[in-house]
Design an enzyme around this catalytic site. Structure first.
Site, PDB file in Angstrom:
ATOM      1  N   GLU A   1      -6.325  -7.034  -1.564  1.00 24.04           N
ATOM      2  CA  GLU A   1      -6.822  -7.215  -0.287  1.00 24.04           C
ATOM      3  C   GLU A   1      -8.400  -6.818  -0.350  1.00 24.04           C
ATOM      4  OE1 GLU A   1      -4.945  -4.855   2.675  1.00 24.04           O
ATOM      5  OE2 GLU A   1      -2.947  -5.263   2.275  1.00 24.04           O
TER       6      GLU A   1
ATOM      7  N   GLU B   1       0.992  -1.120   0.038  1.00 30.29           N
ATOM      8  CA  GLU B   1       0.032  -0.020  -0.127  1.00 30.29           C
ATOM      9  C   GLU B   1       0.846   1.167  -0.032  1.00 30.29           C
ATOM     10  OE1 GLU B   1      -4.149  -1.540   2.050  1.00 30.29           O
ATOM     11  OE2 GLU B   1      -2.786  -0.400   3.199  1.00 30.29           O
TER      12      GLU B   1
END
Length: 359
Positions: A248, A139
């Protein structure tokens, strides 16, 4: 490049810790079974693990990653390894350097990324468990290894972007050298934000970062609607032409409170319209998100991963920097019994050729 398979994946990075603290898992018939075997029966074909450099408590370190990799390969799963380049969580709010790297200058930091990435991957390959895909950072929308690789706020400058690209490229180069056949992925968190996603990957394109696939996180309470997700996926496919993964996602099966656990998703206002926090609502969400990814333009939808499906409350105090606030977002109930959503995706996994939209 159009992917030749579709990942139905699970991130089970906490699994060995859960098991060591007494967590057990059960099939729909009530029989105890290895969680990985239950996932495999449900249609899972890929497993994702994160690796932290030197984490407090020892879990998700290199030693345990080596052991988990053996289990993953023994079950025949595709293996995605997620380098956080930190001793703890790396995400949009936290991209802290490992303690051992805190005093390195930028050139030394690049070399540390290269050496560490290479060493981990060579050790995995040496025991016969090489990752099939490697994430360089987790991320990293605001950068990684702050402040050297930070690119948000006052750090959003050409100089900082060049530094971030240099750090990412060091990891990419190490992965290419250690396991040439492995797919290399860059992962950001903006699954429902086309503008930010396009901006990030355009920067990396201009700076010459060499990678194979795009990874996104998508949680509706943070990242918008399924329509926002579809817009982002379609835009990235058309603009960059690379395989794209939602690495995710998750959704609640209940909003009921549990003593000692403060959940992330607790209210109706956090839910996506049309998907209630029930066993059926969770299963429908999982199936529908998978269909959106699989039907991406140009066949570029490469896979989808549920984040921590097995993070059941196996101990009362998850005190090593990560309290269990996720156990209503799992694919097992609080006693470890599999939920219907675990198998809801099997029709998507079994489809030999999913219809994809044209670019």
């Amino acid at each position: 490049m159009v992917p030749d398979s579709f990942d139905i994946g699970m991130d089970v990075s906490f699994l060995d810790e859960i098991e060591s603290e007494g967590g057990r898992f059960y099939g729909e018939d009530g029989a105890e079974a290895d969680a990985l075997e239950l996932l495999r029966r449900g249609g899972t074909n890929a497993i994702r693990l994160r690796i932290w450099n030197d984490p407090p408590g020892g879990y998700c370190n290199l030693e345990r990653t080596l052991e988990m990799a053996k289990r993953i390969k023994a079950h025949g799963f595709r293996f995605l390894l997620d380098f956080h380049y930190s001793d703890r969580w790396a995400d949009p709010a936290h991209q802290h350097k490992p303690k051992a790297w805190e005093k390195l200058d930028y050139e030394e930091l690049k070399e540390a990324v290269r050496e560490y990435t290479y060493r981990v991957l060579v050790m995995l390959a040496a025991q016969g468990t090489p990752p099939d895909a490697v994430q360089i950072g987790n991320e990293i929308t605001p950068g990684m290894l702050w402040d050297d690789g930070k690119v948000d706020g006052e750090f959003d400058t050409d100089e900082q972007w060049a530094k971030l690209a240099g750090l990412a490229s060091a990891g990419v180069a190490a992965a290419r050298e250690a396991i040439p056949e492995a797919e290399v992925m860059i992962h950001i968190d903006r699954g429902g934000d086309w503008a930010s996603s396009e901006r990030f990957f355009t920067r990396f394109e201009r700076l010459g970062v060499d990678y194979d696939g795009i990874g996104l996180s998508y949680y509706p309470w943070w990242h918008g609607t399924l329509a926002d997700l579809r817009e982002t996926l379609h835009g990235l496919a058309a603009r960059f032409g690379k395989p794209i993964y939602v690495v995710e996602t998750a959704y609640p099966w209940t909003l009921a409170k549990r003593d000692g656990h403060a959940f992330i998703v607790t209210g109706e206002e956090q839910l996506h319209e049309g998907y209630e926090a029930t066993l059926a609502g969770q299963a429908r969400y999982w199936r529908d998100v998978a269909e959106i990814v699989r039907r991406m333009p140009g066949g570029l939808g490469a896979g989808i991963y549920w984040w921590e499906p097995a993070w059941i409350p196996s101990k009362p105090d998850w005190s090593v920097g990560h309290p269990n606030n996720w156990s209503n977002l799992t694919l097992f109930d609080w006693d470890g019994k599999e939920l219907p959503a675990l198998k809801a995706i099997r029709p998507v996994a079994a489809a030999p050729e999913a219809a994809s939209e044209s670019l």
